[in-house]
Structures are given as structure tokens and as C-alpha cells.
Design a protein around this motif. Structure first.
Motif, mmCIF file in Angstrom:
data_model
loop_
_atom_site.group_PDB
_atom_site.id
_atom_site.type_symbol
_atom_site.label_atom_id
_atom_site.label_comp_id
_atom_site.label_asym_id
_atom_site.label_seq_id
_atom_site.Cartn_x
_atom_site.Cartn_y
_atom_site.Cartn_z
ATOM 1 N N VAL A 76 22.113 14.860 12.961
ATOM 2 C CA VAL A 76 22.013 15.528 11.666
ATOM 3 C C VAL A 76 22.529 14.651 10.524
ATOM 4 O O VAL A 76 21.832 14.492 9.520
ATOM 5 C CB VAL A 76 22.721 16.908 11.695
ATOM 6 C CG1 VAL A 76 22.967 17.450 10.305
ATOM 7 C CG2 VAL A 76 21.900 17.885 12.507
ATOM 8 N N ALA A 79 19.912 11.900 9.864
ATOM 9 C CA ALA A 79 18.680 12.417 9.259
ATOM 10 C C ALA A 79 18.911 12.809 7.802
ATOM 11 O O ALA A 79 18.070 12.553 6.944
ATOM 12 C CB ALA A 79 18.169 13.611 10.057
ATOM 13 N N HIS A 80 20.055 13.399 7.527
ATOM 14 C CA HIS A 80 20.365 13.813 6.159
ATOM 15 C C HIS A 80 20.576 12.617 5.245
ATOM 16 O O HIS A 80 20.106 12.604 4.103
ATOM 17 C CB HIS A 80 21.589 14.731 6.150
ATOM 18 C CG HIS A 80 21.921 15.256 4.792
ATOM 19 N ND1 HIS A 80 22.798 14.626 3.958
ATOM 20 C CD2 HIS A 80 21.453 16.344 4.120
ATOM 21 C CE1 HIS A 80 22.881 15.300 2.829
ATOM 22 N NE2 HIS A 80 22.076 16.347 2.905
ATOM 23 N N PHE A 87 14.886 16.139 5.242
ATOM 24 C CA PHE A 87 15.705 16.845 6.226
ATOM 25 C C PHE A 87 15.692 18.336 5.939
ATOM 26 O O PHE A 87 15.477 19.149 6.835
ATOM 27 C CB PHE A 87 17.138 16.302 6.213
ATOM 28 C CG PHE A 87 18.101 17.121 7.014
ATOM 29 C CD1 PHE A 87 18.110 17.046 8.393
ATOM 30 C CD2 PHE A 87 18.985 17.981 6.386
ATOM 31 C CE1 PHE A 87 18.999 17.818 9.139
ATOM 32 C CE2 PHE A 87 19.865 18.752 7.124
ATOM 33 C CZ PHE A 87 19.877 18.666 8.501
ATOM 34 N N SER A 90 12.262 19.838 6.732
ATOM 35 C CA SER A 90 12.018 19.969 8.178
ATOM 36 C C SER A 90 12.882 21.063 8.791
ATOM 37 O O SER A 90 12.436 21.777 9.697
ATOM 38 C CB SER A 90 12.252 18.635 8.888
ATOM 39 O OG SER A 90 13.612 18.292 8.894
ATOM 40 N N GLU A 91 14.098 21.233 8.289
ATOM 41 C CA GLU A 91 14.973 22.295 8.795
ATOM 42 C C GLU A 91 14.443 23.676 8.398
ATOM 43 O O GLU A 91 14.531 24.623 9.183
ATOM 44 C CB GLU A 91 16.403 22.113 8.271
ATOM 45 C CG GLU A 91 17.166 21.019 8.973
ATOM 46 C CD GLU A 91 17.434 21.335 10.433
ATOM 47 O OE1 GLU A 91 18.313 22.159 10.737
ATOM 48 O OE2 GLU A 91 16.737 20.757 11.292
#
Length: 168
Positions: A76, A79-80, A87, A90-91
Motif C-alpha cells: 500500500v 502504490a500510494h 491508488f 483502484s481502491e
């Protein structure tokens, strides 16, 4: 708003849910062993296999959630930091899919299976059938309890993500 902290906290809470599944799985396995070791009646002996199966399924479910969530705790932040808006998008998409899955499985299919099992208990009189039906109800009730909380967490997480998407 720190969306990275929010995502990390959500993942930690999901990890806790997976540990609950693991603990209940171990409890069912222990109960199966107890019925096998000390059970003297036909009814007690009938619980051995259903409890073993339910315990194994809950253990697999718990471990199947625990391992990816542990990996997620490290992925995480990366990706962030790589693409914060990507991010978040996509979340949000992932949370929409998970909430839809909960809506179908947890709030429709599982209660239907529980009701069907409850209706069959007085009809199917053999010890094996009753033990299987009662164990199925118990296992699905545990899944409902844990997943109802996970659904509420996911809704709150998605709300935070949507807020971050609008403000960022």
C-alpha cells in the motif's frame, strides 16, 4: 486527510478479521477432536466430520485473507507513493466490487442457506444430517458476524476514499 493511514488501518482491521476466522477454525477443529475423543453417543460422533470440515474451511478462509493482507501492508505505501490518485481510483473500484460481493453472498445467499438448513433440521432426523445442518448454521453465522463488520468497515473506507478523490 491521510489516505495512506486510512488504507493501512483498514488493512490492519481486515487482518484482525482473518485472525478471528482462524481462531474459530481452530475452535471447530478442537470441538471435532473433542467429539471424536470423548463422544459416546451417536449424535456426538456425528459432529466429528462436519466440525472437522467447517474448521478446515474457516482456517483456509482465515489464512487466505491473512496472507494477502500482510503483503498488502507493505504494498500500500509503495502504490500510494507511486501514484496517489491512481491508488485511490483502484481502491474505490476494488471496494465497489467487494461491497457488491458482500451484498450478494453475505446478505442474501448465506441467510438463505441458514434458513434452508434450519427448515431441514426437523425433517431430516438422522444424527449425521442434523449435525451437518447445525454445524453449517454455526459456521455461516460466524461468517455473517465477521463479514457484517467487514462490510461496515469497507463502506467507511470507501467513503474516505471518495472524499479523498473529490478533494485531491
Amino acid at each position: 486527510m491521510d489516505i495512506l493511514k486510512t488504507a493501512t488501518d483498514w488493512t490492519k482491521a481486515e487482518t484482525l478479521s482473518s485472525v478471528v476466522f482462524i481462531l474459530f477454525g481452530l475452535s471447530f477443529l478442537l470441538a471435532s477432536w473433542g467429539f471424536w475423543h470423548w463422544g459416546k453417543t451417536d449424535v456426538a460422533k456425528a459432529y466429528v466430520i462436519p466440525m472437522l470440515v467447517a474448521g478446515g474451511l474457516l482456517l483456509i478462509l482465515g489464512l487466505g485473507l491473512f496472507i494477502p493482507n500482510q503483503a498488502r501492508l507493505t504494498s500500500v505505501p509503495l502504490a500510494h507513493s507511486t501514484d496517489a490518485s491512481g491508488f485511490i481510483a483502484s481502491e474505490i473500484a476494488r471496494s465497489d466490487k467487494v461491497l457488491d460481493d458482500y451484498r450478494i453472498a453475505v446478505f442474501r445467499v448465506f441467510p438463505l442457506i441458514i434458513a434452508l438448513c434450519a427448515l431441514l433440521i426437523p425433517v431430516l432426523t438422522s444424527a449425521n444430517w442434523r449435525a451437518s445442518l447445525i454445524t453449517t448454521i454455526a459456521m455461516l453465522a460466524i461468517i455473517l458476524i465477521v463479514d457484517t463488520n467487514a462490510n461496515a468497515r469497507m463502506e467507511a473506507y470507501k467513503a474516505q476514499l471518495s472524499l479523498a478523490a473529490r478533494s485531491g
